[in-house]
Design a protein around this motif. Structure first.
Motif, mmCIF file in Angstrom:
data_model
loop_
_atom_site.group_PDB
_atom_site.id
_atom_site.type_symbol
_atom_site.label_atom_id
_atom_site.label_comp_id
_atom_site.label_asym_id
_atom_site.label_seq_id
_atom_site.Cartn_x
_atom_site.Cartn_y
_atom_site.Cartn_z
ATOM 1 N N THR A 64 0.853 -1.185 0.000
ATOM 2 C CA THR A 64 0.000 0.000 0.000
ATOM 3 C C THR A 64 0.890 1.235 0.000
ATOM 4 O OG1 THR A 64 -0.113 0.228 2.420
ATOM 5 C CG2 THR A 64 -1.767 -1.195 1.363
ATOM 6 N N PHE A 65 0.313 2.374 -0.358
ATOM 7 C CA PHE A 65 1.054 3.632 -0.280
ATOM 8 C C PHE A 65 1.535 3.882 1.140
ATOM 9 C CE2 PHE A 65 -1.902 4.770 -3.911
ATOM 10 C CZ PHE A 65 -0.919 4.734 -4.897
ATOM 11 N N ALA A 66 0.676 3.633 2.121
ATOM 12 C CA ALA A 66 1.026 3.891 3.519
ATOM 13 C C ALA A 66 2.204 3.022 3.965
ATOM 14 C CB ALA A 66 -0.181 3.646 4.422
ATOM 15 N N GLU A 67 2.204 1.742 3.584
ATOM 16 C CA GLU A 67 3.303 0.861 3.964
ATOM 17 C C GLU A 67 4.626 1.345 3.384
ATOM 18 O OE1 GLU A 67 2.668 -3.259 3.149
ATOM 19 O OE2 GLU A 67 0.755 -3.314 4.213
ATOM 20 N N ASN A 68 4.615 1.729 2.126
ATOM 21 C CA ASN A 68 5.856 2.195 1.494
ATOM 22 C C ASN A 68 6.352 3.490 2.116
ATOM 23 O OD1 ASN A 68 6.293 0.102 -0.339
ATOM 24 N ND2 ASN A 68 4.959 1.009 -1.875
ATOM 25 N N ALA A 69 5.428 4.406 2.429
ATOM 26 C CA ALA A 69 5.832 5.657 3.070
ATOM 27 C C ALA A 69 6.463 5.374 4.432
ATOM 28 C CB ALA A 69 4.625 6.578 3.217
ATOM 29 N N LEU A 70 5.864 4.472 5.207
ATOM 30 C CA LEU A 70 6.417 4.140 6.521
ATOM 31 C C LEU A 70 7.766 3.444 6.411
ATOM 32 C CD1 LEU A 70 3.270 2.999 8.538
ATOM 33 C CD2 LEU A 70 4.868 4.806 9.192
ATOM 34 N N LEU A 71 7.931 2.559 5.433
ATOM 35 C CA LEU A 71 9.223 1.895 5.242
ATOM 36 C C LEU A 71 10.336 2.919 5.066
ATOM 37 C CD1 LEU A 71 8.301 -1.031 2.799
ATOM 38 C CD2 LEU A 71 9.272 -1.287 5.088
ATOM 39 N N LYS A 72 10.087 3.907 4.209
ATOM 40 C CA LYS A 72 11.110 4.925 3.933
ATOM 41 C C LYS A 72 11.350 5.816 5.146
ATOM 42 C CE LYS A 72 8.952 6.160 0.079
ATOM 43 N NZ LYS A 72 8.641 6.877 -1.184
ATOM 44 N N ALA A 73 10.278 6.245 5.805
ATOM 45 C CA ALA A 73 10.438 7.139 6.952
ATOM 46 C C ALA A 73 11.154 6.432 8.099
ATOM 47 C CB ALA A 73 9.074 7.650 7.406
ATOM 48 N N ARG A 74 10.815 5.171 8.350
ATOM 49 C CA ARG A 74 11.483 4.426 9.427
ATOM 50 C C ARG A 74 12.966 4.252 9.148
ATOM 51 N NH1 ARG A 74 6.737 -0.119 9.553
ATOM 52 N NH2 ARG A 74 5.333 0.883 11.078
ATOM 53 N N ALA A 75 13.307 3.918 7.915
ATOM 54 C CA ALA A 75 14.710 3.685 7.570
ATOM 55 C C ALA A 75 15.536 4.962 7.722
ATOM 56 C CB ALA A 75 14.818 3.145 6.150
ATOM 57 N N VAL A 76 15.016 6.079 7.249
ATOM 58 C CA VAL A 76 15.755 7.343 7.332
ATOM 59 C C VAL A 76 15.842 7.836 8.769
ATOM 60 C CG1 VAL A 76 15.735 9.766 6.623
ATOM 61 C CG2 VAL A 76 15.282 7.977 4.948
ATOM 62 N N ALA A 77 14.763 7.680 9.530
ATOM 63 C CA ALA A 77 14.802 8.084 10.947
ATOM 64 C C ALA A 77 15.821 7.259 11.717
ATOM 65 C CB ALA A 77 13.410 7.939 11.567
ATOM 66 N N ALA A 78 15.869 5.952 11.464
ATOM 67 C CA ALA A 78 16.816 5.083 12.154
ATOM 68 C C ALA A 78 18.255 5.415 11.773
ATOM 69 C CB ALA A 78 16.509 3.625 11.832
ATOM 70 N N ALA A 79 18.483 5.748 10.508
ATOM 71 C CA ALA A 79 19.840 6.018 10.024
ATOM 72 C C ALA A 79 20.367 7.369 10.487
ATOM 73 C CB ALA A 79 19.880 5.941 8.501
ATOM 74 N N THR A 80 19.480 8.340 10.679
ATOM 75 C CA THR A 80 19.913 9.707 10.983
ATOM 76 C C THR A 80 19.644 10.138 12.416
ATOM 77 O OG1 THR A 80 17.788 10.689 10.321
ATOM 78 C CG2 THR A 80 19.449 10.361 8.596
ATOM 79 N N GLY A 81 18.730 9.457 13.098
ATOM 80 C CA GLY A 81 18.347 9.878 14.443
ATOM 81 C C GLY A 81 17.467 11.111 14.453
ATOM 82 N N LEU A 82 16.951 11.502 13.284
ATOM 83 C CA LEU A 82 16.122 12.695 13.149
ATOM 84 C C LEU A 82 14.694 12.314 12.766
ATOM 85 C CD1 LEU A 82 18.598 14.855 11.038
ATOM 86 C CD2 LEU A 82 18.013 15.227 13.445
ATOM 87 N N PRO A 83 13.720 13.152 13.130
ATOM 88 C CA PRO A 83 12.369 12.932 12.613
ATOM 89 C C PRO A 83 12.412 12.896 11.088
ATOM 90 C CG PRO A 83 12.335 14.615 14.317
ATOM 91 C CD PRO A 83 13.786 14.342 14.009
ATOM 92 N N ALA A 84 11.715 11.928 10.513
ATOM 93 C CA ALA A 84 11.754 11.743 9.060
ATOM 94 C C ALA A 84 10.345 11.680 8.500
ATOM 95 C CB ALA A 84 12.514 10.474 8.703
#
Length: 218
Positions: A64-84
């Motif tokens: 779903t669109f929502a799943e893909n958006a969350l996948l990307k936001a979680r990965a970037v937040a985890a990698a940077t320590g910043l809200p994504a």
């Protein structure tokens, strides 16, 4: 902001929010939305794209669109320590049961071939009468805050319209030349950037997400 002479202090220039994209148009849209909304936030230096902070490339294997958006936001937040923030979007055609949907960018088989995608879709719908050509651009926007000031949040925006039989306009990208927004007599590709942002699916999703973004940045 705090100033040291005429130059901002280094701490003030540190990124505070990451948009999981390399698309500068999306970044400009988010910065415009946030401008003046959060005290002390310099949107031009502290709201950045994934490339500015070494964000990872993410396989979008959600259904779903929502799943893909969350996948990307979680990965970037985890990698940077910043809200994504991340978004995923596409075209949903009523008579195709919501397709191309999450496959919009690769409908013709090769990712990002806008012309081939558009031409294939028009061919598939060539016998569909005008009264049955309803479609919508759909966007899911997700916010993930590793500091847990706000829970994971997903908001959705839609731009309803009908599909034309031939492309119209030179602006935009993707399926913009063949979607005519409801109530208008032009395609999305004939709108100015400002006109499109005001009604777009992405703009609506980002605006719905705004309270959560503000809470994550306080």
């Amino acid at each position: 902001m705090t100033y040291d002479g005429e130059r901002p202090a280094a701490a003030d220039l540190a990124p505070r929010l990451v948009l999981a994209t390399h698309n500068q148009g999306k970044l400009a849209e988010l910065r415009a939305l946030l401008r003046g909304q959060v005290a002390g936030l310099d949107v031009d230096t502290q709201v950045v794209d994934a490339g500015a902070v070494g964000g990872p490339d993410v396989v979008e294997d959600g259904v779903t669109f929502a799943e893909n958006a969350l996948l990307k936001a979680r990965a970037v937040a985890a990698a940077t320590g910043l809200p994504a923030i991340a978004d995923d979007s596409g075209l949903a055609v009523d008579v195709l049961g919501g397709a191309p949907g999450i496959f919009s960018a690769r409908w013709a088989g090769r990712h990002g071939d806008d012309r081939a995608n558009l031409e294939l879709l028009l061919a598939q719908l060539s016998d569909v009468r005008d009264e049955h050509r309803q479609a919508a651009f759909v966007c899911a926007a997700a916010l993930v805050d590793p500091g847990a000031r706000v829970p994971e949040t997903v908001e959705t925006g839609r731009l309803e319209g009908t599909l034309l039989r031939q492309p119209q306009g030179e602006g935009g990208f993707g399926y913009d030349p063949i979607l005519r927004p409801a109530g208008l007599e032009v395609s999305c590709a004939e709108l100015t950037r400002e006109q499109k942002n005001a009604i777009s699916h992405r703009g609506r999703a980002f605006r719905a997400l705004l309270p959560a973004i503000i809470a994550a940045l306080r």
